[in-house]
Design an enzyme around this catalytic site. Structure first.
Site, PDB file in Angstrom:
ATOM      1  N   ALA A 316       0.838  -1.193   0.000  1.00  0.00           N
ATOM      2  CA  ALA A 316       0.000   0.000   0.000  1.00  0.00           C
ATOM      3  C   ALA A 316       0.875   1.246   0.000  1.00  0.00           C
ATOM      4  O   ALA A 316       2.006   1.229   0.496  1.00  0.00           O
ATOM      5  CB  ALA A 316      -0.912  -0.006   1.225  1.00  0.00           C
ATOM      6  N   GLY A 318       2.379   4.774   1.070  1.00  0.00           N
ATOM      7  CA  GLY A 318       2.631   5.349   2.379  1.00  0.00           C
ATOM      8  C   GLY A 318       3.876   4.793   3.030  1.00  0.00           C
ATOM      9  O   GLY A 318       4.469   3.816   2.560  1.00  0.00           O
ATOM     10  N   LYS A 320       6.178   2.795   5.507  1.00  0.00           N
ATOM     11  CA  LYS A 320       6.023   1.499   6.162  1.00  0.00           C
ATOM     12  C   LYS A 320       5.903   1.689   7.671  1.00  0.00           C
ATOM     13  O   LYS A 320       6.624   2.479   8.270  1.00  0.00           O
ATOM     14  CB  LYS A 320       7.207   0.592   5.837  1.00  0.00           C
ATOM     15  CG  LYS A 320       7.190   0.071   4.396  1.00  0.00           C
ATOM     16  CD  LYS A 320       8.217  -1.017   4.203  1.00  0.00           C
ATOM     17  CE  LYS A 320       8.169  -1.553   2.776  1.00  0.00           C
ATOM     18  NZ  LYS A 320       6.853  -2.165   2.455  1.00  0.00           N
ATOM     19  N   ASP A 372     -13.539   2.122   9.905  1.00  0.00           N
ATOM     20  CA  ASP A 372     -14.075   0.839  10.351  1.00  0.00           C
ATOM     21  C   ASP A 372     -13.195  -0.280   9.809  1.00  0.00           C
ATOM     22  O   ASP A 372     -12.934  -0.353   8.609  1.00  0.00           O
ATOM     23  CB  ASP A 372     -15.509   0.679   9.834  1.00  0.00           C
ATOM     24  CG  ASP A 372     -16.193  -0.557  10.380  1.00  0.00           C
ATOM     25  OD1 ASP A 372     -15.930  -0.910  11.542  1.00  0.00           O
ATOM     26  OD2 ASP A 372     -16.990  -1.160   9.644  1.00  0.00           O
TER      27      ASP A 372
END
EC number: 2.7.11.5
Length: 575
Positions: A316, A318, A320, A372
């Protein structure tokens, strides 16, 4: 000795009875929401929300014990469970909440067998059956616009028939009609309102009540939400929302679940999908409070995406993290988070503590600022769908949570969340105006979290994200704590040069001590953006601000963060 068919029938009956008990108890708790709103009993409403969140796991666990007792030594007999599945399906097939019942059965089987991946012989893979059709009585009521928009809104507000008076229903209908008619004129499509189709059940959450529907305008439909609050002088129509973006925020994945009476959830989800076509079915079930079935739908969406695309899991975007390995599928806006085996300094938490933080967020008012997270266990994915980078990181840092086979990689535990853009990257890549808005909303996010007794702990921008609607949210929970558990202190004034120039603290610092004056360097804001933050939210850097918040919380004040902007409030705009 009981015949196998009798044992299977008894097991299926036990699960069906547990599901029936769950739905009845869930409905009983949900029905209380109306009375809580009418009596302004917000504390009891919060207790109801927590009770309902805990209900399903409690009854599933009890059901597992009952089924084990019924089946005895045959509790792990695969053939017996296949027969139980068929018998159970016959019991729930005609129910209007059939899909919820199937997910309940799956939960029981997975607790008994600790299934890795999915076993189609003893689990329901999808809510197969006829396409969603309107029941004999639709989930919505239809109101024709016969005189004016104002008269239409007046009619639907009266139809609520609350056991509490409106502060000024005529005023609210008039102001809301002005707003709505103005918006429709701007659309310039020449299509007047013909009718309003409104879900019969009221959607309750926190201190708010929401009427949800759609306007029929020729070949067009327009989503509509009427947001009601109950103040000291009566019920007020606080906002009228009529764009997909605004209505989507009401159903956001950063909000707590609605309490809404629904006998036919699949039909209601189908209706809501016409208002919010960009929201996945899983998100709508979760928003309605069927979070376990929503998780089931999410897994199906993930599996379908993997089957239909050639995509592999990739890291993903961003920085780490020290606690989680985070990866995603490029074409699916979901991230997967696996807890690492060990946490490098300066992290001093444990795996259990991290999981407890996620559990806390699940049961807490998320205030539109906390993502969530759906918790999964024992999932299996095709081994060839992991990029080398993800596979290497999982193998090196999450070995205790995965098992690598030739064809599949099973993950013992993970969290799945909606993918957002990390705030530090968003600010770096955005134009100046957009970056300023994000910084301003970052401060508002911290204040919303504070008002609901949440202190992020780690305020680095990389731990926050920006949704597709431009809202700043928090998603890194390992250092999250309650505001009331912190000790907010002013920095002591040094008494001499030695103390002032010391590289180490020259005063005692307790484990729960927080010095807000020291937070600014951790935010990573520089130049003009730093000035923007200080001008709008400099109070966040004072212990006085946080102590005042603590006092309000300890006095029992319940702050509700509504899912619309202050300037969208109707009376606010016309007073």
């Amino acid at each position: 000795m009981a015949e196998p068919n009798d044992v299977a029938a008894a097991g299926a009956a036990a699960i069906a009875a547990s599901f029936e008990a769950y739905q009845e108890e869930r409905a009983r708790i949900t029905r209380r929401a109306r009375e809580r709103f009418e009596k302004r009993d917000w504390a009891a409403g919060q207790a109801d929300a927590r009770e309902r969140l805990d209900l399903r796991d409690r009854l599933v666990n009890a059901c597992v014990g009952t089924v084990r007792a019924e089946l005895g030594g045959a509790a792990h007999d695969h053939g017996l469970w296949r027969a139980m599945k068929e018998l159970y399906e016959a019991r729930v097939e005609s129910r209007p909440d059939r899909e919820i019942g199937q997910s309940f059965f799956n939960s029981v089987t997975r607790r008994v067998f600790v299934t890795v991946g999915v076993d189609p012989a003893i689990e329901f893979l999808a809510a197969d059956g006829p396409a969603v059709r309107e029941g004999p009585v639709p989930v919505y009521a239809r109101y024709r616009r016969e005189v004016s928009t104002e008269a239409l809104l007046r009619t639907v507000l009266r139809a609520c028939a609350f056991a509490a008076p409106y502060e000024d229903l005529e005023r609210d209908a008039r102001i809301a009609a002005i707003e709505l008619d103005s918006h429709l004129r701007e659309l310039d499509d020449g299509q007047p309102i013909e009718a309003l189709e409104l879900v019969k059940a009221v959607f309750y959450r926190g201190k708010g009540a929401y009427l949800v529907g759609r306007l029929r305008r020729g070949r067009y439909t327009t989503p509509l939400v009427l947001a009601l609050v109950h103040g000291e002088r009566g019920v007020v129509l606080d906002a009228i929302l009529f764009t997909q973006e605004d209505v989507s925020i009401v159903f956001s994945f950063t909000r707590s679940y609605f309490h809404v009476e629904v006998e036919r959830p699949r039909e209601l989800v189908a209706f809501l999908s016409t208002l919010l076509p960009l929201k996945r079915v899983s998100e709508l079930y979760i928003a309605l409070g069927f979070n376990k079935h929503g998780k089931t739908e999410l897994y199906r969406e993930i599996a379908r995406h993997i089957a239909e695309t050639g995509e592999a899991f990739v890291p993903a975007r961003g920085d780490k993290g020290l606690v989680m390995s985070v990866f995603t599928l490029p074409g699916l806006d979901v991230v997967f988070k696996v807890i690492k085996d060990e946490f490098k300094p300066p992290k001093q938490t444990t795996r259990r503590e991290v999981m407890d933080k996620y559990r806390h967020v699940f049961r807490h008012d998320r205030a539109g600022r906390l993502v969530d997270a759906q918790e999964f266990e024992h999932l299996a994915f095709p081994a060839d769908r992991f990029s080398p980078e993800v596979l290497r990181e999982l193998s090196e840092e999450c070995r205790g949570s995965i098992e690598i086979g030739r064809a599949e990689i099973s993950v013992k535990h993970l969290y799945a969340e909606r993918r957002v853009t990390p705030l530090n990257l968003f600010i770096r890549e955005a134009d100046e105006w957009t970056a300023r808005q994000a910084v301003l909303d970052f401060g508002r996010a911290l204040k919303d979290l504070a008002a609901t007794n949440t202190f992020p702990g780690d305020l680095l921008l990389k731990n926050f994200g920006v949704t597709r609607h431009g809202r700043v949210i928090f998603y890194d929970y390992d250092e999250l704590t309650r505001v009331t558990d912190c000790v907010f202190r002013d920095l002591p004034t040094p008494s001499g040069d030695d103390e002032e120039t010391s590289g180490e603290p020259w005063f005692y610092v307790g484990q729960d001590d927080v010095f807000p004056e020291e937070l600014l360097p951790f935010l990573g804001l520089a130049g003009r953006l730093r000035e923007v933050f200080l001008q709008a939210h400099g109070d966040l850097l004072t212990a006085r601000y946080w102590r005042a918040i603590q006092e309000r919380i300890r006095e029992g004040e319940i702050v509700d963060i509504y899912p619309y902007r202050e300037e969208q409030r109707l009376v606010h705009g016309y007073e």
